[in-house]
Write a protein that holds these residues in place. Structure first.
Motif, PDB file in Angstrom:
ATOM      1  N   VAL A 124       0.862  -1.177   0.000  1.00 30.36           N
ATOM      2  CA  VAL A 124       0.000   0.000   0.000  1.00 30.36           C
ATOM      3  C   VAL A 124       0.901   1.229   0.000  1.00 30.36           C
ATOM      4  CG1 VAL A 124      -1.789   1.278   1.215  1.00 30.36           C
ATOM      5  CG2 VAL A 124      -1.794  -1.225   1.258  1.00 30.36           C
ATOM      6  N   THR A 125       0.758   2.035  -1.014  1.00 30.09           N
ATOM      7  CA  THR A 125       1.614   3.203  -1.169  1.00 30.09           C
ATOM      8  C   THR A 125       0.801   4.480  -1.081  1.00 30.09           C
ATOM      9  OG1 THR A 125       3.137   1.963  -2.587  1.00 30.09           O
ATOM     10  CG2 THR A 125       3.277   4.365  -2.658  1.00 30.09           C
ATOM     11  N   GLN A 126       1.182   5.288  -0.139  1.00 27.27           N
ATOM     12  CA  GLN A 126       0.616   6.634  -0.037  1.00 27.27           C
ATOM     13  C   GLN A 126       1.786   7.586  -0.266  1.00 27.27           C
ATOM     14  OE1 GLN A 126      -1.682   5.424   3.868  1.00 27.27           O
ATOM     15  NE2 GLN A 126      -2.570   7.313   3.055  1.00 27.27           N
ATOM     16  N   ALA A 127       1.917   8.004  -1.493  1.00 24.59           N
ATOM     17  CA  ALA A 127       3.105   8.751  -1.890  1.00 24.59           C
ATOM     18  C   ALA A 127       3.158  10.144  -1.277  1.00 24.59           C
ATOM     19  CB  ALA A 127       3.175   8.846  -3.409  1.00 24.59           C
ATOM     20  N   GLN A 128       2.019  10.688  -0.956  1.00 24.19           N
ATOM     21  CA  GLN A 128       1.964  12.028  -0.376  1.00 24.19           C
ATOM     22  C   GLN A 128       2.216  11.929   1.131  1.00 24.19           C
ATOM     23  OE1 GLN A 128      -1.970  11.808  -1.684  1.00 24.19           O
ATOM     24  NE2 GLN A 128      -1.880  13.663  -2.926  1.00 24.19           N
ATOM     25  N   THR A 129       3.354  12.419   1.568  1.00 24.24           N
ATOM     26  CA  THR A 129       3.666  12.361   2.986  1.00 24.24           C
ATOM     27  C   THR A 129       2.857  13.411   3.752  1.00 24.24           C
ATOM     28  OG1 THR A 129       5.887  11.658   2.420  1.00 24.24           O
ATOM     29  CG2 THR A 129       5.529  12.430   4.670  1.00 24.24           C
TER      30      THR A 129
ATOM     31  N   GLN B 255      -6.626   9.493  11.575  1.00 31.24           N
ATOM     32  CA  GLN B 255      -6.013   9.608  12.886  1.00 31.24           C
ATOM     33  C   GLN B 255      -5.841  11.093  13.213  1.00 31.24           C
ATOM     34  OE1 GLN B 255      -1.983   8.040  13.563  1.00 31.24           O
ATOM     35  NE2 GLN B 255      -2.645   7.323  15.581  1.00 31.24           N
ATOM     36  N   PRO B 256      -6.784  11.679  13.932  1.00 31.30           N
ATOM     37  CA  PRO B 256      -6.678  13.088  14.304  1.00 31.30           C
ATOM     38  C   PRO B 256      -5.566  13.282  15.329  1.00 31.30           C
ATOM     39  CG  PRO B 256      -8.598  12.080  15.325  1.00 31.30           C
ATOM     40  CD  PRO B 256      -8.001  11.046  14.430  1.00 31.30           C
TER      41      PRO B 256
ATOM     42  N   ALA C  40      -5.501  15.816   9.999  1.00 36.45           N
ATOM     43  CA  ALA C  40      -5.284  14.495  10.589  1.00 36.45           C
ATOM     44  C   ALA C  40      -4.291  13.753   9.705  1.00 36.45           C
ATOM     45  CB  ALA C  40      -6.589  13.702  10.656  1.00 36.45           C
ATOM     46  N   VAL C  41      -3.912  12.575  10.162  1.00 36.62           N
ATOM     47  CA  VAL C  41      -3.174  11.654   9.305  1.00 36.62           C
ATOM     48  C   VAL C  41      -4.171  10.634   8.794  1.00 36.62           C
ATOM     49  CG1 VAL C  41      -1.293   9.990   9.129  1.00 36.62           C
ATOM     50  CG2 VAL C  41      -1.066  11.969  10.644  1.00 36.62           C
ATOM     51  N   TYR C  42      -4.149  10.398   7.511  1.00 34.15           N
ATOM     52  CA  TYR C  42      -5.081   9.470   6.899  1.00 34.15           C
ATOM     53  C   TYR C  42      -4.317   8.255   6.385  1.00 34.15           C
ATOM     54  CZ  TYR C  42      -8.525  13.166   7.157  1.00 34.15           C
ATOM     55  OH  TYR C  42      -9.388  14.126   7.622  1.00 34.15           O
ATOM     56  N   PHE C  43      -4.816   7.092   6.756  1.00 32.37           N
ATOM     57  CA  PHE C  43      -4.184   5.842   6.361  1.00 32.37           C
ATOM     58  C   PHE C  43      -5.095   5.065   5.422  1.00 32.37           C
ATOM     59  CE2 PHE C  43      -0.519   5.732   9.100  1.00 32.37           C
ATOM     60  CZ  PHE C  43      -0.874   6.481  10.209  1.00 32.37           C
TER      61      PHE C  43
ATOM     62  N   THR D 126      -0.835   9.799   5.115  1.00 28.52           N
ATOM     63  CA  THR D 126      -0.678  11.158   4.577  1.00 28.52           C
ATOM     64  C   THR D 126      -1.159  12.134   5.638  1.00 28.52           C
ATOM     65  OG1 THR D 126      -1.025  10.496   2.273  1.00 28.52           O
ATOM     66  CG2 THR D 126      -1.433  12.812   2.822  1.00 28.52           C
ATOM     67  N   ARG D 127      -0.278  13.035   6.011  1.00 32.51           N
ATOM     68  CA  ARG D 127      -0.671  14.052   6.998  1.00 32.51           C
ATOM     69  C   ARG D 127      -1.308  15.221   6.268  1.00 32.51           C
ATOM     70  NH1 ARG D 127       0.707  14.906  12.149  1.00 32.51           N
ATOM     71  NH2 ARG D 127       2.339  13.314  12.000  1.00 32.51           N
ATOM     72  N   LEU D 128      -2.537  15.496   6.585  1.00 30.54           N
ATOM     73  CA  LEU D 128      -3.268  16.610   5.982  1.00 30.54           C
ATOM     74  C   LEU D 128      -3.366  17.755   6.980  1.00 30.54           C
ATOM     75  CD1 LEU D 128      -5.040  17.876   3.756  1.00 30.54           C
ATOM     76  CD2 LEU D 128      -7.018  16.778   4.842  1.00 30.54           C
TER      77      LEU D 128
END
Lengths: 111, 116
Positions: free
Chosen positions: B4-9, B39-40, B88-91, B110-112
Motif C-alpha cells: 500500500v503506497t501513499q506517496a503524499q507524505t 487519525q486526528p 489528521a493523518v489518513y491511512f 498522509t498528513r493533511l
C-alpha cells in the motif's frame, strides 16, 4: 466510541521493566490485532489472534508476547523494555475480514 | 514490496479547498478489501470506509468521496471544501488473504493540514 477498550491509556516505566497492555474487543468480534505506532511512524503489525488462537505474527520482537483469553480479551506483554519500545500500541478487533475497529491506544513511555 | 503506497507524505491546503489523498495498492488476490482510516491529533484511529474488490462504485458521504479504480489499483480519497477539523493523518489499508488468515496492510499515511 469504537467499542474496543484498551488499558492503560498511558504508561511510563523504566528500561528493563515489563508491562502488560490489555484489550477488550467489541462484543461479538473474535479477531484481535495488535499494532505498534512509533512517533510519526506508520502502523506496524505485531500479532493477530482469532478466537483464542494465534493466527499471524508480524514484526513482533521476541521480548514481546501476547495471548487471547477464553473471554476474548487480549493482553500484550512487553518485557526487558528499551527506550525504542516507546510507542503507541493499538489493539483492534473485527469480525472475520471485516473492518478493524481500534481502541484509543496505550501510550508507552520508556525512560 | 510495499503493498500500500501513499506517496503524499504531507499535504497543506487552505480551508474550503478540495483535496485528494492518493492510495495505490498491490495484491494478487482477486478478492480483497480496501479501507481508509483517520487519525486526528488526539491519536485514535477512526474507520472511514471499507470497499471490496468487486464493488467499483464510487462512494460519497457528505464532504468525503472515494474513487476506486481496479485498472490502476488505486483507491483515492477526496475531501471537498476542507475544514480545519479534517486535519489528521489518513491511512489507506488493504486486507488480503495470507496463510489461512487475513492481513491488514497499512500505508505510511498522509498528513493533511488544513489551514484556516
Amino acid at each position: 466510541d469504537s467499542g474496543v477498550t484498551q488499558t492503560p491509556k498511558h504508561l511510563i516505566t523504566a528500561t528493563g521493566q515489563r508491562v502488560t497492555l490489555r484489550c477488550s474487543p467489541r462484543s461479538g468480534d473474535l479477531s484481535v490485532y495488535w499494532y505498534q505506532q512509533s512517533l510519526d511512524q506508520g502502523l506496524q503489525f505485531l500479532i493477530h489472534y482469532y478466537n483464542g488462537e494465534e493466527r499471524a505474527k508480524g514484526n513482533i520482537l521476541e521480548r514481546f508476547s501476547a495471548q487471547q483469553f477464553p473471554d476474548l480479551h487480549s493482553e500484550l506483554n512487553l518485557s526487558s523494555l528499551e527506550l525504542g519500545d516507546s510507542a503507541l500500541y493499538f489493539c483492534a478487533s473485527s469480525v472475520w475480514r471485516g473492518e478493524l475497529f481500534f481502541g484509543e491506544g496505550s501510550r508507552l513511555t520508556v525512560l | 514490496a510495499q503493498k500500500v503506497t501513499q506517496a503524499q507524505t504531507e499535504i497543506s491546503v487552505v480551508e474550503k479547498e478540495d483535496v485528494t489523498l492518493d492510495c495505490v495498492y498491490e495484491t494478487r488476490d482477486t478478492t480483497y478489501y480496501l479501507f481508509w482510516y483517520k487519525q486526528p491529533p488526539s491519536g485514535e484511529l477512526v474507520f472511514l470506509i471499507r470497499r471490496n474488490s468487486f464493488d467499483e462504485q464510487n462512494e460519497i458521504s457528505g464532504r468525503y468521496s472515494w474513487n476506486f479504480q481496479k485498472s490502476t489499483s488505486s483507491f483515492n480519497f477526496t475531501i471537498t471544501a476542507s475544514q480545519v477539523v479534517d486535519s489528521a493523518v489518513y491511512f489507506c489499508a488493504l486486507s488480503e488473504a495470507s496463510r489461512g488468515t487475513y492481513k491488514y496492510i497499512f500505508g505510511t499515511g498522509t498528513r493533511l493540514k488544513v489551514l484556516a
